[in-house]
Design a protein around this motif. Structure first.
Motif, PDB file in Angstrom:
ATOM      1  N   UNK A 155       0.817  -1.209   0.000  1.00  0.00           N
ATOM      2  CA  UNK A 155       0.000   0.000   0.000  1.00  0.00           C
ATOM      3  C   UNK A 155       0.852   1.261   0.000  1.00  0.00           C
ATOM      4  N   UNK A 156       2.082   1.169   0.484  1.00  0.00           N
ATOM      5  CA  UNK A 156       2.944   2.356   0.510  1.00  0.00           C
ATOM      6  C   UNK A 156       3.393   2.761  -0.879  1.00  0.00           C
ATOM      7  N   UNK A 157       3.268   1.873  -1.867  1.00  0.00           N
ATOM      8  CA  UNK A 157       3.640   2.199  -3.244  1.00  0.00           C
ATOM      9  C   UNK A 157       2.440   2.578  -4.098  1.00  0.00           C
ATOM     10  N   UNK A 158       1.254   2.635  -3.485  1.00  0.00           N
ATOM     11  CA  UNK A 158       0.047   2.861  -4.277  1.00  0.00           C
ATOM     12  C   UNK A 158       0.018   4.240  -4.914  1.00  0.00           C
ATOM     13  N   UNK A 159       0.570   5.235  -4.205  1.00  0.00           N
ATOM     14  CA  UNK A 159       0.525   6.589  -4.758  1.00  0.00           C
ATOM     15  C   UNK A 159       1.468   6.721  -5.957  1.00  0.00           C
ATOM     16  N   UNK A 160       2.641   6.112  -5.889  1.00  0.00           N
ATOM     17  CA  UNK A 160       3.591   6.212  -6.999  1.00  0.00           C
ATOM     18  C   UNK A 160       3.246   5.261  -8.132  1.00  0.00           C
ATOM     19  N   UNK A 161       2.756   4.072  -7.793  1.00  0.00           N
ATOM     20  CA  UNK A 161       2.432   3.056  -8.803  1.00  0.00           C
ATOM     21  C   UNK A 161       1.022   2.543  -8.537  1.00  0.00           C
ATOM     22  N   UNK A 162      -0.010   3.270  -8.952  1.00  0.00           N
ATOM     23  CA  UNK A 162      -1.382   2.836  -8.654  1.00  0.00           C
ATOM     24  C   UNK A 162      -1.770   1.528  -9.328  1.00  0.00           C
ATOM     25  N   UNK A 163      -1.150   1.197 -10.476  1.00  0.00           N
ATOM     26  CA  UNK A 163      -1.472  -0.036 -11.197  1.00  0.00           C
ATOM     27  C   UNK A 163      -0.474  -1.151 -10.929  1.00  0.00           C
ATOM     28  N   UNK A 164       0.417  -0.976  -9.973  1.00  0.00           N
ATOM     29  CA  UNK A 164       1.394  -2.011  -9.667  1.00  0.00           C
ATOM     30  C   UNK A 164       2.722  -1.765 -10.355  1.00  0.00           C
ATOM     31  N   UNK A 165       3.745  -2.506  -9.903  1.00  0.00           N
ATOM     32  CA  UNK A 165       5.086  -2.349 -10.448  1.00  0.00           C
ATOM     33  C   UNK A 165       5.828  -3.665 -10.247  1.00  0.00           C
ATOM     34  N   UNK A 166       6.666  -4.071 -11.203  1.00  0.00           N
ATOM     35  CA  UNK A 166       7.437  -5.311 -11.011  1.00  0.00           C
ATOM     36  C   UNK A 166       8.581  -5.099 -10.030  1.00  0.00           C
ATOM     37  N   UNK A 167       9.061  -6.204  -9.481  1.00  0.00           N
ATOM     38  CA  UNK A 167      10.157  -6.181  -8.520  1.00  0.00           C
ATOM     39  C   UNK A 167      11.348  -6.957  -9.092  1.00  0.00           C
ATOM     40  N   UNK A 168      12.534  -6.423  -8.838  1.00  0.00           N
ATOM     41  CA  UNK A 168      13.777  -7.114  -9.169  1.00  0.00           C
ATOM     42  C   UNK A 168      14.400  -7.552  -7.846  1.00  0.00           C
ATOM     43  N   UNK A 169      14.182  -8.834  -7.516  1.00  0.00           N
ATOM     44  CA  UNK A 169      14.519  -9.344  -6.190  1.00  0.00           C
ATOM     45  C   UNK A 169      15.927  -9.927  -6.206  1.00  0.00           C
ATOM     46  N   UNK A 170      16.700  -9.561  -5.172  1.00  0.00           N
ATOM     47  CA  UNK A 170      18.021 -10.162  -4.930  1.00  0.00           C
ATOM     48  C   UNK A 170      17.915 -10.986  -3.656  1.00  0.00           C
ATOM     49  N   UNK A 171      18.016 -12.298  -3.807  1.00  0.00           N
ATOM     50  CA  UNK A 171      17.860 -13.215  -2.678  1.00  0.00           C
ATOM     51  C   UNK A 171      19.174 -13.272  -1.892  1.00  0.00           C
ATOM     52  N   UNK A 172      19.215 -12.540  -0.779  1.00  0.00           N
ATOM     53  CA  UNK A 172      20.396 -12.507   0.084  1.00  0.00           C
ATOM     54  C   UNK A 172      20.037 -12.998   1.475  1.00  0.00           C
ATOM     55  N   UNK A 173      19.206 -14.016   1.531  1.00  0.00           N
ATOM     56  CA  UNK A 173      18.715 -14.486   2.825  1.00  0.00           C
ATOM     57  C   UNK A 173      19.821 -15.066   3.708  1.00  0.00           C
TER      58      UNK A 173
END
Length: 413
Positions: free
Chosen positions: A195-213
């Motif tokens: 929800x914190x990204x709703x104002x900047x990206x109301x229709x959604x946005x893809x993520x580029x995930x770096x798995x550093x678990x």
């Protein structure tokens, strides 16, 4: 003949006595039947009345459930319910909480009310991020220009997933125990964009995930000391990496106490739960000072309090619950406002409650970083409805406007 006549007379008297007895029994049976019929009529009326009361109650509850579902639907939410243990439902919290302001206990949203547990399922989180990215893969974003619009592909947001938190964009690092991080993870695990990204990206946005678990991000900004610590006359001390073994399971004493009920009633006795545990923990480690919550009197709060007293069954009007933390973080001001109220109204109420000038502080939000300078902006237009967590800080000088370039001087051939 005389004997036969006597016998006939006796038989007639016996038949008459039996006839009288039968008639008496018939009258008793008829009276009992009338009494039973009267009782059944009264019982039927009581049952019918009870059935009508139950039907009225069911209709009222169904109407209330429908209103709540429509309210949640307006915000894109859906009620799924929760499991309640029978033992927990039998425990009753002590009524001492009622001594506090009812607006503080029930009306105001507080950070940490609905958070995911710090134990994160990394595989499920990665799968949810992948599904969300596939939903908007190939979409374009419209960028308005002065004379036209420009279409460009959505750039994925870099998201680094560490063992003890996440880092979105270029920072800052957000640990798992932070309430805003937990709300972000809750949205992702539930299949929604944060929800914190709703104002900047109301229709959604893809993520580029770096798995550093498998890596632990140093929260203090310094790399862990690679060697072994030693002090005079002491043996070898554990490496810093040893004590960072389970960063997600850390819990402060205050968080632990907040998970416990204050009081419970068992067998007619009120049992204090937090008090003895707090005293025991304070003897070994002092607790930090708690944030002082101050309920600011607003016109919306006065109207809502009057409505709840005069007509509690009437529907509640749309409201905005604001939680504004002071500059030093020691106080939190709780304001109930109307959506049509302005930022200037909030600023004036805060200045009155703090007994300071309205120009000595600024109201801003942490993410996305926004400073609310326009006092004519309504809370609805600012996206501060139905609730929001804001901060206060000292006024900062605006950046200098770019001036005209240097004078090139006279031109020469």
């Amino acid at each position: 003949m005389a004997t036969m006549t006597k016998r006939l007379r006796d038989l007639e008297q016996q038949v008459k006595a039996q006839t009288d007895e039968i008639l008496s029994k018939d009258r008793k049976i008829r009276a009992l039947e009338e009494l039973m019929q009267t009782f059944q009529e009264h019982q039927g009326e009581a049952t019918l009345q009870r059935q009508e009361e139950l039907e009225t109650m069911c209709t009222q509850l169904q109407r209330q459930v429908g209103e709540m579902e429509r309210f949640l639907g307006d915000y894109g939410l859906q009620w799924v319910g929760e499991h309640v243990d029978q033992e927990d439902s039998e425990d009753k919290i002590d009524s001492e909480d009622g001594k506090q302001d009812w607006m503080t206990a029930k009306k105001f949203w507080k950070p940490g009310d609905s958070l995911v547990p710090p134990e994160v399922d990394f595989d499920r989180l990665l799968a949810s991020l992948k599904d969300l990215s596939e939903l908007v893969d190939g979409d374009t974003q419209v960028t308005p220009l002065p004379s036209a619009v420009q279409l460009r592909d959505l750039e994925p947001i870099p998201l680094k997933l560490y063992r003890n938190g996440i880092m979105m964009f270029d920072g800052p690092f957000r640990p798992f125990y932070d309430p805003s991080t937990q709300r972000c993870l809750r949205d992702i695990l539930d299949g929604f964009f944060p929800s914190e990204l709703q104002r900047l990206y109301p229709d959604g946005v893809p993520f580029k995930v770096s798995d550093l678990r498998n890596q632990v991000y140093p929260e203090n900004g310094l790399d862990p000391f690679p060697g072994e610590g030693r002090v005079v006359s002491w043996q070898r001390i554990r490496k810093p990496s040893d004590r960072m073994e389970h960063p997600g399971s850390r819990m402060t004493v205050e968080k632990f106490l907040n998970r416990l009920p204050k009081f419970v009633i068992r067998q007619g006795e009120v049992i204090d739960i937090r008090g003895p545990i707090r005293d025991t923990l304070q003897s070994c480690c002092p607790l930090p000072a708690r944030i002082q919550e101050i309920v600011v009197e607003t016109p919306a709060l006065a109207a809502e309090r009057q409505r709840s007293q005069e007509s509690p069954d009437s529907p509640a009007p749309p409201l905005s619950m604001l939680r504004i933390k002071s500059e030093n973080g020691e106080q939190a001001f709780l304001l109930m406002m109307r959506p049509e109220d302005t930022v200037g109204d909030v600023r004036a109420l805060l200045a009155q409650a703090r007994a300071v000038d309205a120009t000595t502080f600024e109201i801003f939000s942490a993410f996305p970083p926004t400073v609310y300078h326009d006092d004519t902006l309504t809370l609805q237009s600012a996206g501060l409805v139905p609730n929001a967590a804001l901060l206060l800080r000292a006024p900062r000088a605006p950046p200098p406007a770019p001036g005209p370039g240097p004078d090139p001087g006279p031109c020469s051939k």
